[in-house]
Design a protein around this motif. Structure first.
Motif, PDB file in Angstrom:
ATOM      1  N   HIS A 169      84.457  -7.913   6.814  1.00 45.85           N
ATOM      2  CA  HIS A 169      85.829  -8.107   6.334  1.00 45.85           C
ATOM      3  C   HIS A 169      85.869  -8.118   4.812  1.00 45.85           C
ATOM      4  N   GLY A 170      87.058  -7.855   4.275  1.00 42.54           N
ATOM      5  CA  GLY A 170      87.296  -7.981   2.850  1.00 42.54           C
ATOM      6  C   GLY A 170      87.864  -9.351   2.524  1.00 42.54           C
ATOM      7  N   GLU A 171      88.476  -9.446   1.349  1.00 44.79           N
ATOM      8  CA  GLU A 171      89.025 -10.719   0.893  1.00 44.79           C
ATOM      9  C   GLU A 171      90.402 -10.499   0.266  1.00 44.79           C
ATOM     10  N   THR A 172      91.147 -11.576   0.183  1.00 48.50           N
ATOM     11  CA  THR A 172      92.407 -11.562  -0.570  1.00 48.50           C
ATOM     12  C   THR A 172      92.281 -12.611  -1.670  1.00 48.50           C
ATOM     13  N   PRO A 173      91.663 -12.238  -2.789  1.00 47.62           N
ATOM     14  CA  PRO A 173      91.386 -13.223  -3.836  1.00 47.62           C
ATOM     15  C   PRO A 173      92.649 -13.648  -4.582  1.00 47.62           C
ATOM     16  N   SER A 174      92.585 -14.838  -5.108  1.00 45.92           N
ATOM     17  CA  SER A 174      93.654 -15.273  -6.018  1.00 45.92           C
ATOM     18  C   SER A 174      93.503 -14.501  -7.324  1.00 45.92           C
ATOM     19  N   HIS A 175      94.572 -13.875  -7.795  1.00 43.38           N
ATOM     20  CA  HIS A 175      94.503 -13.056  -9.010  1.00 43.38           C
ATOM     21  C   HIS A 175      95.561 -13.509 -10.006  1.00 43.38           C
ATOM     22  N   ASP A 204     103.317 -12.277  -9.435  1.00 39.90           N
ATOM     23  CA  ASP A 204     103.864 -12.182  -8.078  1.00 39.90           C
ATOM     24  C   ASP A 204     104.293 -10.784  -7.690  1.00 39.90           C
ATOM     25  N   ASP A 205     104.319  -9.881  -8.653  1.00 39.72           N
ATOM     26  CA  ASP A 205     104.717  -8.503  -8.344  1.00 39.72           C
ATOM     27  C   ASP A 205     103.585  -7.705  -7.686  1.00 39.72           C
ATOM     28  N   PHE A 206     102.403  -8.311  -7.603  1.00 45.11           N
ATOM     29  CA  PHE A 206     101.249  -7.567  -7.092  1.00 45.11           C
ATOM     30  C   PHE A 206     100.600  -8.303  -5.923  1.00 45.11           C
ATOM     31  N   PHE A 207     100.188  -7.508  -4.943  1.00 46.02           N
ATOM     32  CA  PHE A 207      99.359  -7.994  -3.844  1.00 46.02           C
ATOM     33  C   PHE A 207      98.028  -7.245  -3.922  1.00 46.02           C
ATOM     34  N   ALA A 208      96.923  -7.967  -3.858  1.00 46.95           N
ATOM     35  CA  ALA A 208      95.612  -7.326  -4.009  1.00 46.95           C
ATOM     36  C   ALA A 208      94.659  -7.828  -2.929  1.00 46.95           C
ATOM     37  N   TYR A 209      93.796  -6.946  -2.497  1.00 43.90           N
ATOM     38  CA  TYR A 209      92.793  -7.306  -1.505  1.00 43.90           C
ATOM     39  C   TYR A 209      91.592  -6.373  -1.629  1.00 43.90           C
ATOM     40  N   THR A 215      82.464  -1.769  -1.635  1.00 45.07           N
ATOM     41  CA  THR A 215      83.604  -2.673  -1.737  1.00 45.07           C
ATOM     42  C   THR A 215      84.705  -1.989  -2.550  1.00 45.07           C
ATOM     43  N   LYS A 216      85.854  -1.875  -1.934  1.00 48.40           N
ATOM     44  CA  LYS A 216      86.996  -1.231  -2.591  1.00 48.40           C
ATOM     45  C   LYS A 216      88.070  -2.283  -2.866  1.00 48.40           C
ATOM     46  N   SER A 217      88.608  -2.273  -4.086  1.00 38.52           N
ATOM     47  CA  SER A 217      89.731  -3.142  -4.439  1.00 38.52           C
ATOM     48  C   SER A 217      91.030  -2.344  -4.308  1.00 38.52           C
ATOM     49  N   VAL A 218      92.018  -2.937  -3.633  1.00 32.53           N
ATOM     50  CA  VAL A 218      93.337  -2.336  -3.495  1.00 32.53           C
ATOM     51  C   VAL A 218      94.342  -3.235  -4.198  1.00 32.53           C
ATOM     52  N   ILE A 219      95.055  -2.666  -5.182  1.00 32.98           N
ATOM     53  CA  ILE A 219      96.030  -3.404  -5.975  1.00 32.98           C
ATOM     54  C   ILE A 219      97.399  -2.760  -5.763  1.00 32.98           C
ATOM     55  N   MET A 220      98.267  -3.506  -5.157  1.00 31.92           N
ATOM     56  CA  MET A 220      99.568  -2.938  -4.709  1.00 31.92           C
ATOM     57  C   MET A 220     100.727  -3.646  -5.420  1.00 31.92           C
TER      58      MET A 220
END
Length: 483
Positions: free
Chosen positions: A123-129, A133-138, A475-480
């Motif tokens: 599994h990946g993670e949903t870190p606190s960044h 609030d305009d961005f969701f990252a995992y 490991t891939k970071s997705v920044i939405m």
């Protein structure tokens, strides 16, 4: 015995090598022909890597984690059902005593089922960044791609699973080049994998020699990751080859493991555990080749270990009474007997063994006597260089600090052990020994949950454990932006 040529397995099909060449594999105990194998080279590696790439980008990519888990569980059932086949390949290919080979059933079964459990645990993670609030990252973990594996000859039934299982778990694909001395177990495993439902091209086998097939795999530009178990010198070549395509590598490169025996230990238990040096004729990377013994019990311990060595039954691995089989080949025989001669020249005393075994039962094979050298100084070559034979060097020490210094006075760091009834000494020495695995009041047990690998020149990366999967995953970071 298979005297018809055994083919290379590419894209789910058994086939001869491109060049049509073959080579013989003979039983090191008797010289009898075991099998005729296809001799692959760079052309066969090209075909195998292309098949692995097609599978990775094709049907295999649509297998879910639970699909891969079910496949591994089915594979485990088939291995259990046909394990006697695997037993016989190890006995005939490398001369392993049949009782030792059969004894590996439990570990092999546990390993496959352990990896099956990992398939649904990635599994990946949903870190606190701090992007707001305009961005969701995992993060997500994705398979690295096409993997290569080069396995050793000294423990093929386990080594092949160490290379195959993480590939299936992570959704990668594989080209495996087993040692030319021990290809039988790998070929049988891959046949059973296809019976279990692995799509063509996911796992491919190219039999052949290291300088041709092995080197071509290590340098292939479309291989993304390479796992190798073998010698330090070849490991250096693997790292050099990894520059082509910037492939990642995982290497297990042997050891010169310290086995530290304190005077307060259970001596009989320590003798029994230390005798594992003679298992598989000393051809074990973790073998306790340096026994460091506290001086008050040094003579007693050396005498007990020599007595054990002299009492071993050495012979053909097919005999259920055999406790130690032959060395793998004539080259290894020359190497080991050369070190036996060197030990005497360096001033060590052979308390047991010290040479080749001769006579009707031994003349057709590569047999040496289980050997215990006493009076060894850690600076001697027999104490510093990996012999890979049934040769133990007994070194005295006077204090824990000296034991820790001598234990670490080697370029290797694969394993070690401590024998003591003091909890404090056990903890202190376990921390002091620079090695990937340290046993206390035992030697050699492995479990799939525990990572296995080395420090220093013993390699990089780990087999077993969840950490093993890191070598096979990106490991891939997705920044939405969501607002």
């Amino acid at each position: 015995m298979n005297k018809a040529p055994v083919g290379i397995i590419i894209d789910g099909k058994t086939r001869p090598s491109v060049a049509g060449r073959t080579f013989e594999k003979r039983n090191p105990a008797t010289g009898d022909l075991v099998s005729i194998l296809s001799e692959g080279d760079a052309a066969d590696i090209d075909l195998a890597v292309a098949a692995a790439r097609r599978a990775f980008e094709g049907p295999w990519s649509r297998f879910t984690p639970s699909d891969r888990q079910a496949l591994l569980l089915r594979f485990a059932e088939l291995v259990d059902e046909h394990f006697e086949d695997i037993v016989m390949t190890d006995v005939l290919d490398i001369g392993m005593p049949i009782t030792r080979s059969r004894g590996r059933r439990g570990l092999v079964s546990k390993m496959i089922r352990y990896y099956a459990g990992l398939a649904t645990s990635i599994h990946g993670e949903t870190p606190s960044h701090s992007l707001g609030d305009d961005f969701f990252a995992y993060t997500v973990r994705e398979p690295v791609g096409v993997c290569g594996a080069i396995t050793p000859w000294n423990g093929p039934a386990i080594a092949a699973i160490w290379k195959i299982a993480p590939v299936i778990v992570t959704g990668c694909t594989l080209v495996i080049k087993p040692s030319e001395e021990a290809s039988g177990a790998t070929l049988r495993y891959v046949e059973l994998l296809h019976e279990a439902g692995v799509p063509p091209g996911v796992v491919n086998v190219v039999t052949g020699y290291g300088p041709t097939a092995g080197a071509a795999l290590a340098m292939h530009p479309d291989v993304n990751m390479l796992s190798f178990t073998g010698s330090e010198g070849v490991g250096e070549q693997i790292i050099e080859g990894s520059k082509i395509g910037f492939k990642r590598v995982a290497l297990e490169l042997g050891g010169k493991s310290p086995n530290v025996v304190f005077a307060d230990c259970d001596i009989e238990a320590a003798l029994a555990g230390s005798s594992i040096i003679f298992a598989n004729s000393g051809q074990v990377c973790t073998a306790p080749t340096r026994v460091l013994v506290e001086r008050p019990i040094y003579d007693q311990f050396v005498e007990g270990l020599a007595r054990y060595a002299n009492g071993l039954k050495v012979g053909n691995g097919l005999d259920p009474e055999t406790q130690m089989g032959p060395l793998i080949n004539a080259r290894q025989l020359d190497r080991v007997t050369g070190y036996m001669d060197l030990g005497t020249q360096e001033g060590a005393r052979a308390a047991a063994g010290g040479g080749r075994l001769t006579g009707a039962a031994y003349d057709k094979g590569y047999f040496v006597s289980p050997t215990v050298f006493a009076g060894v100084d850690n600076a001697m070559r027999i104490a510093q260089e990996e012999i890979f034979g049934p040769v133990v060097c007994a070194i005295p020490f006077d204090a824990p600090e000296e034991a820790a210094r001598v234990a670490n006075d080697t370029r290797y760091g694969l394993a070690g052990a401590v024998w003591t009834n003091s909890v404090q000494t056990a903890h202190q020495m376990s921390r002091a020994i620079r090695a990937g695995t340290v046993w206390v009041n035992s030697y050699g047990p492995l479990d799939p949950t525990l990572p296995f690998g080395g420090f220093k020149s013993s390699g990089v990366g780990r087999e077993q454990g969840f950490q093993n999967l890191d070598d096979y995953l990106e490991t891939k970071s997705v920044i939405m932006k969501i607002a």
